[in-house]
Design an enzyme around this catalytic site. Structure first.
Site, PDB file in Angstrom:
ATOM      1  N   ASP A  16      -8.339   1.440   1.535  1.00 47.68           N
ATOM      2  CA  ASP A  16      -8.008   2.419   2.566  1.00 47.68           C
ATOM      3  C   ASP A  16      -8.895   3.655   2.616  1.00 47.68           C
ATOM      4  OD1 ASP A  16      -6.448   2.965   4.797  1.00 47.68           O
ATOM      5  OD2 ASP A  16      -5.015   4.183   3.691  1.00 47.68           O
TER       6      ASP A  16
ATOM      7  N   ASP B  89       0.911   5.148  -0.261  1.00 47.62           N
ATOM      8  CA  ASP B  89       0.165   6.410  -0.235  1.00 47.62           C
ATOM      9  C   ASP B  89       0.859   7.459  -1.092  1.00 47.62           C
ATOM     10  OD1 ASP B  89      -2.123   6.078   1.576  1.00 47.62           O
ATOM     11  OD2 ASP B  89      -0.597   5.594   3.057  1.00 47.62           O
TER      12      ASP B  89
ATOM     13  N   HIS C  82       0.861  -1.189   0.000  1.00 52.12           N
ATOM     14  CA  HIS C  82       0.000   0.000   0.000  1.00 52.12           C
ATOM     15  C   HIS C  82       0.895   1.237   0.000  1.00 52.12           C
ATOM     16  CE1 HIS C  82      -3.576   2.372   0.560  1.00 52.12           C
ATOM     17  NE2 HIS C  82      -3.037   2.975   1.602  1.00 52.12           N
TER      18      HIS C  82
ATOM     19  N   HIS D 251      -6.753   9.429  -1.096  1.00 47.77           N
ATOM     20  CA  HIS D 251      -7.535   9.390   0.139  1.00 47.77           C
ATOM     21  C   HIS D 251      -6.822  10.016   1.325  1.00 47.77           C
ATOM     22  CE1 HIS D 251      -5.299   5.530  -0.061  1.00 47.77           C
ATOM     23  NE2 HIS D 251      -5.117   5.721   1.236  1.00 47.77           N
TER      24      HIS D 251
END
Length: 1240
Positions: free
Chosen positions: A376, A263, A261, A645
């Site tokens: 997420d 970001d 993951h 997000h």
């Protein structure tokens, strides 16, 4: 997300955080080979890396008694809010072991790396004085935006230091656990309720056979659980296999899906992340997938991958990527630029970022993602299943939903279903949806025998760059002959637990977490051995395992041909991770970034359509197409990036916010230059001779204002400019005077506002000359702009509301509304609307929620969380009013003062009524709205400001809010036992309304807000937040939201019978979002009557259709998939020039079925008639949402629901005969086309 602590041992940290300190196995050796990747160094740890001395299989430091387990020595038990480990049910003594779930009922989850909050930006951190307001006597708050442009203190991180990641909440699951419910790590926990669960005995599926569920298994536990620890969990795990009801009749099949993951922002900038770990993820993963054919990996966000592909990857690595994709060993899922937020993003921007990512993948590899991976975002919107279906996805995957609901769905085995996101659409737009269980997207961690980490053998990423010796913090214990069975049994036990929450024996087991696989060698080498051991013991453990992609898992699931529940259009918002942690604060956080994102998106929309018209109508103009496409592409990427997000949500650190704003501002400047080059003949490459109206600076004496309408309808509206003198004269291209009004702006340095009434056809522009009328000006004719008359009202003190007393009311009216203002309070009193002549009591005022800033005193609010310390209270004690009455419009200004003696007001409302007759759709829309601009701030510390509109509508405390500007959701007020105020807040991206059986009051917004109805007849909009708290995690990353800015949000208010508001609001939301673009030029350098840059012809659509996109993407791939693949195979990649004759057209039917008697009907349009001004159409191809599929070839999987719902007639269109350019749009449809024009 992870935490960092320089020095310090695991045991000392465990004491500090309330976790049980366990003896560490001693390291006897470590071998590290360094692998270079780009400019970074990767440790390539070959199995075995260490020869740990295993602890004896005894419970060291513990005694077991009948029904309790007590610690002899060590830290006190965790306070309420701690997460539970697994437990062996059915024994007289409850034995727990430390594997925590990824989804505890806590704020933002943590992981084994989160032992301290890590580095701190200037202005926040351990030892810093807390702010003066509510946090400490005589102490100063950290400066807003602290740390901007400065290197964080983690620069010296090296061997032995904790990583500089921060957890996003309690309890994580690995080096970077999700910020959702819980996690598996021993990091500092947020106060609040616990309830994380881990490997629970008995959670396996006893006697499971497909097709008949054997019961849900043990219900998930809530609250905190007791935890114990042991030196080795081997004998406990061995006992799991002996417990009754744990093993299915046949083996469970686990699909281990490796992922990272990543970001795009959050705590670190994109550049910092690329340097520290992101580039190494792709470099090492590609190498390791190539080594062994059974390995798999899924890649998600395209921003990082594209940076690696274009700037790091060698030709050999690119060749390997193509081979891995061809063999299905590497899979791109979701495929957007980012993993966009679902609560506060607009549907147009969601589609844009998906289109940019999908276009890159298809152009580069000829692939099209078929599955989503939305693990997420903080809640799930009902818009997403529709969009992903239109993009060609076969299944949709989400994770963060309300903790109560997830527990219930796990118990009922309903985490998988078919989701019909829109009530107006049919089966073709449904999506099979998988909700991740409580472990979310991370692997269970906090395993005592594995360095309290587990399955994270590469440890945690270190910033600002990899450690020189290749040794990372919190590396799991390497797999050895001494612990391989412990790893295998731990994995199998977790698979059995998870299987109990699903209806089939197929278990999706995500392996990874935040910032993982930067050293894929050590990851795969260890996991290879674990999976082999599990499979060698399948008969005993009841589990078989395999590496998998999402395609592997969902293909196996689909092949079962099961029947699934059908879910309607209700969304999964808001998201709460525990009773006092409602993730509703981010709906408003960083309001300035939210509006900048939307304005950039609107400017991009205008620039795309203007360039398309210019290029199609004047292909040999002065604008270089390659340069123009570059300007548009930069803004596309910037707008796409900020949909992440942790971007538009306002949950990022100040330096990352600065990065987003810089990218947006730079992209906007480029598009301003492009538009200036088109309409003002400004030089394309240099500084623009035109400036946007909003930042016009010092105005020249004589000016030309070019006003462009980016909507495909005729609009009648007011544009507002600033002038230095009230004596001005406005004329159009023909020299005719234009209705205009001048009034005091009330804002320095420009003392006057100039309002101009304009009517502009769709996708067209008008030129206006603005000249002073003083002195003798040759050629100036006609009347000057009228001057508004100002009426002042003295300050009135706030006083309790009284009923029945005689009021002194002042009326302000146009043809649609009469607004009555109370002279005794200077507040709005009521509104009478002209459609039904009903008068509704309407009062507006500002209130503030007070937030707690001390974690020792209770729940806190932060970037994510809204946790008010009681009900909202009025934030003002006096209000002053003035009315500026003019022929063109009347404006009411109300100024709110915190104290009666204050010189500066804290809040204000400017309400505007325009005096135009409600003739035609555009006239009714202008007359039928009350435009309000609010000024809020700077706030005091730990205040959350709201505008409350109170009415006498009998709304039953039900509010309706929009999903992403696409559809409305009904939100009845819920009576929660805890935190009811915050949990009844919802995102308003564009619209919200309340109603009774006669009237509807609606609000439209040009940025996202949190909105609620805390009382009958009330609408409450959160406008601004300023927060600070002493939570160590928040301080470590300057995520306390100490926002000292002043914001000026705009809301449009509508009040009328329901059908009238239903007709006006969808168009009104677009009119507010896509207001006319205004550019200035000195009149001396421009001839007002000079020829237009292209022959203008209006593009007009029916009133229920929106031109969502009209652009030239510049892709160089063939629309024919076979031809495109052949081109890629023959090595002609990138040699074909961008196709400038292919136009991307996307249309959106704005209305729901049954919403309006006329506008909800299907509508048929002739594209040749609509787009004739751009040239002669030769072909129209209907494409998937993002343009990569021919819809005739996009065969999505069908998932049985047993409902018998047939395809809605008209939902899918048959192939169009050649030469037929007529299409029919049904309610809520979004359809995408490639338009091919005849080459000139």
């Amino acid at each position: 997300m992870s935490g960092g602590m320089p020095g310090g041992t695991h045991d000392s940290v465990a004491e500090n955080t309330g976790w049980l300190a366990l003896p560490r196995a001693q390291e006897t050796g470590r071998s590290t080979t360094v692998v270079k990747a780009g400019n970074s160094r990767l440790p390539e740890n070959r199995f075995p890396l260490r020869n740990p001395r295993q602890a004896q299989p005894t419970l060291q430091g513990w005694t077991l008694r009948g029904g309790e387990s007590k610690q002899r020595q060590g830290p006190p038990p965790p306070r309420k809010g701690g997460s539970a480990g697994g437990r062996l049910a059915g024994f007289p003594g409850e034995v727990t072991f430390g594997i925590r779930s990824q989804e505890t009922k806590t704020g933002r989850s943590q992981d084994p790396s989160r032992l301290s909050p890590g580095p701190r930006e200037p202005g926040a951190g351990r030892g810093q004085r807390p702010p003066e307001a509510g946090a400490g006597r005589g102490q100063r708050p950290p400066e807003a935006g602290a740390g901007r442009g400065q290197r964080p203190p983690e620069a010296g991180a090296g061997r032995g230091q904790r990583p500089p990641q921060a957890p996003r909440g309690r309890g994580g699951a690995g080096p970077e656990a999700p910020r959702g419910r819980g996690g598996a790590g021993p990091g500092p926990s947020r106060p609040g309720r616990g309830g994380a669960r881990a490997l629970e005995a008995g959670a396996g599926r006893g006697g499971l056979s497909y097709g008949k569920a054997q019961g849900p298994g043990p219900a998930p536990r809530s609250g905190s659980a007791r935890r114990a620890a042991m030196g080795s969990a081997g004998w406990l795990l061995w006992l799991l296999a002996l417990l009754p009801g744990v093993r299915p009749a046949g083996p469970l099949r686990a699909f281990v899906v490796p992922h990272s993951h990543m970001d795009v922002g959050w705590v670190y900038t994109v550049q910092e992340s690329m340097r520290a770990y992101a580039a190494n993820v792709y470099t090492s993963v590609v190498e390791e997938l190539t080594r062994r054919p059974q390995r798999r990996f899924i890649a998600v966000e395209q921003e990082f991958f594209r940076l690696w592909w274009t700037g790091v990857a060698s030709e050999e690595q690119k060749r390997q990527v193509r081979q891995l994709l061809d063999k299905g060993r590497l899979e791109f899922v979701l495929g957007g630029q980012v993993m966009h937020d679902e609560a506060v993003t607009h549907i147009d921007d969601q589609i844009l970022q998906l289109t940019e990512g999908h276009g890159f993948l298809y152009e580069t590899f000829g692939i099209r993602p078929r599955f989503s991976w939305h693990v997420d975002p903080f809640g799930a919107s009902a818009t997403s299943p529709t969009l992903f279906a239109l993009a060609g996805f076969n299944a949709h995957l989400i994770s963060r939903i309300d903790y109560d609901l997830k527990e219930a769905m796990q118990a009922a085995q309903t985490l998988q279903f078919v989701w019909r996101g829109s009530p107006s659409l049919g089966e073709p737009q449904e999506s099979f949806t998988h909700v991740m269980d409580q472990y979310s997207y991370c692997t269970p961690a906090h395993i005592p025998f594995s360095n309290r980490s587990g399955f994270y053998w590469n440890g945690v990423a270190v910033f600002p760059e990899p450690p020189p010796d290749g040794v990372y913090p919190n590396m799991s214990e390497p797999v050895t002959s001494a612990n391989i069975d412990l790893y295998a049994e731990t994995l199998a036990a977790n698979v059995r637990q998870r299987a109990a929450w699903f209806q089939t024996p197929l278990v999706l087991w995500p392996w990874g977490c935040d910032k993982q696989f930067f050293n894929a060698s050590v990851q795969f080498t260890n996991m290879d051995a674990v999976l082999d051991r599990v499979n060698s013991r399948t008969a005993e453990l009841g589990v078989s395992v395999q590496y998998a992609t999402l395609a592997d898992y969902f293909s196996a699931l689909h092949a079962l041909n099961a029947t699934w529940n059908l879910r309607g259009p209700q969304d999964f918002l808001p998201y709460s991770s525990e009773p006092f942690q409602a993730w509703t604060g981010f709906y408003t956080s960083r309001s300035s970034l939210k509006v900048l994102s939307r304005r950039a998106s609107a400017l991009l929309h205008a620039g795309e359509s203007m360039f398309t018209q210019c290029l199609r109508s004047a292909p040999h103009g002065t604008v270089d197409p390659a340069w123009a496409l570059q300007q548009l592409r930069h803004l596309r990427w910037a707008v796409s990036e900020v949909q992440h997000h942790d971007a538009i949500t306002g949950t990022e650190s100040p330096k990352v916010r600065d990065m987003y704003e810089e990218h947006l501002s730079t992209g906007m400047l480029g598009v301003w230059k492009l538009m200036a080059a088109i309409v003002l003949a400004a030089p394309a490459g240099g500084a623009p001779q035109a400036t946007p109206a909003a930042v016009s600076g010092k105005e020249p004496e004589d000016r030309v204002a070019v006003v462009y309408n980016p909507l495909a309808w005729t609009i009648t509206t007011i544009i507002t400019l600033t002038v230095s003198s009230p004596e001005v004269h406005v004329t159009d291209e023909s020299g005719r005077p234009v209705p205009a009004q001048v009034q005091s702006s009330g804002v320095a340095p420009s003392p006057y506002n100039l309002h101009i009434l304009t009517t502009i056809p769709g996708l067209s522009y008008r030129r206006y000359s603005i000249r002073p009328t003083t002195g003798t000006k040759k050629g100036v004719q006609g009347p000057a702009a009228t001057l508004a008359n100002t009426i002042q009202f003295s300050r009135r003190l706030r006083r309790p509301a009284t009923h029945g007393s005689r009021r002194r009311l002042v009326a302000v009216a146009n043809d649609c509304y009469t607004v009555l203002l109370d002279q005794d309070t200077n507040l709005m009193h009521s509104i009478r609307e002209s459609w039904s002549n009903r008068t509704v009591r309407v009062t507006q005022e500002f209130l503030e929620y007070h937030a707690n800033g001390d974690v020792k005193q209770g729940p806190i609010s932060d970037n994510y969380i809204f946790s008010p310390h009681g009900a909202a209270v009025p934030s003002w004690r006096a209000v002053r009013m003035e009315i500026l009455a003019g022929k063109l419009l009347t404006e009411v200004r109300q100024y709110f003062y915190r104290n009666p003696e204050d010189q500066e007001h804290l809040y204000s409302i400017h309400s505007r009524l325009v005096h135009v007759p409600p003739r035609g759709p555009d006239g009714e829309l202008l007359c039928g709205r009350i435009e309000q601009e609010h000024r809020v701030g700077p706030l005091e510390l730990n205040r959350e400001a709201v505008l409350r509109t109170s009415t006498d509508l009998d709304s039953q405390q039900v509010i309706y809010t929009d999903n992403n500007g696409y559809q409305m959701q009904r939100r009845p007020h819920q009576a929660y036992a805890n935190n009811s105020i915050a949990r009844n807040y919802y995102p308003m991206v564009q619209a919200a309304f309340i109603q009774d059986n006669q009237s509807r009051l609606a609000l439209l917004s040009e940025r996202a807000h949190g909105v609620s109805s805390q009382g009958d007849g009330q609408v409450e909009v959160m406008l601004h937040r300023r927060l600070w708290n002493n939570l160590e995690w928040d301080l470590g990353y300057n995520l306390t939201l100490n926002d000292t800015s002043t914001v000026r949000p705009t809301l449009w208010l509508f009040l009328a019978p329901q059908p009238v508001v239903a007709a006006l609001c969808p168009r009104g939301g677009l009119a507010l979002q896509h207001r006319p673009v205004v550019l200035f030029q000195e009149l001396a350098g421009a001839a007002l009557g000079s020829p237009a840059p292209w022959p203008q012809a209006a593009v007009e659509l029916p009133p229920n259709l929106h031109l969502q996109a009209l652009s030239i993407p510049g892709w160089n791939y063939s629309s024919n998939h076979t031809e495109h693949l052949q081109s890629l195979r023959t090595g002609h990649r990138g040699e074909v020039e961008a196709d400038l004759h292919r136009v991307l057209l996307r249309l959106h039917h704005l209305y729901e079925a049954g919403e309006h008697p006329f506008l909800s009907r299907p509508v048929t349009v002739d594209l040749q008639a609509v787009l004739g001004a751009l040239g002669t159409l030769v072909a129209v191809e209907e494409r998937s949402l993002t343009g990569t599929w021919d819809v005739g070839e996009m065969h999505r999987w069908r998932w049985k629901t047993g409902t018998g719902h047939p395809h809605r007639e008209g939902a899918g269109s048959p192939p169009r005969p050649p030469g037929n350019f007529t299409i029919t749009m049904h309610p809520k449809e979004i359809r995408t086309f490639f338009i091919h024009f005849r080459k000139s």
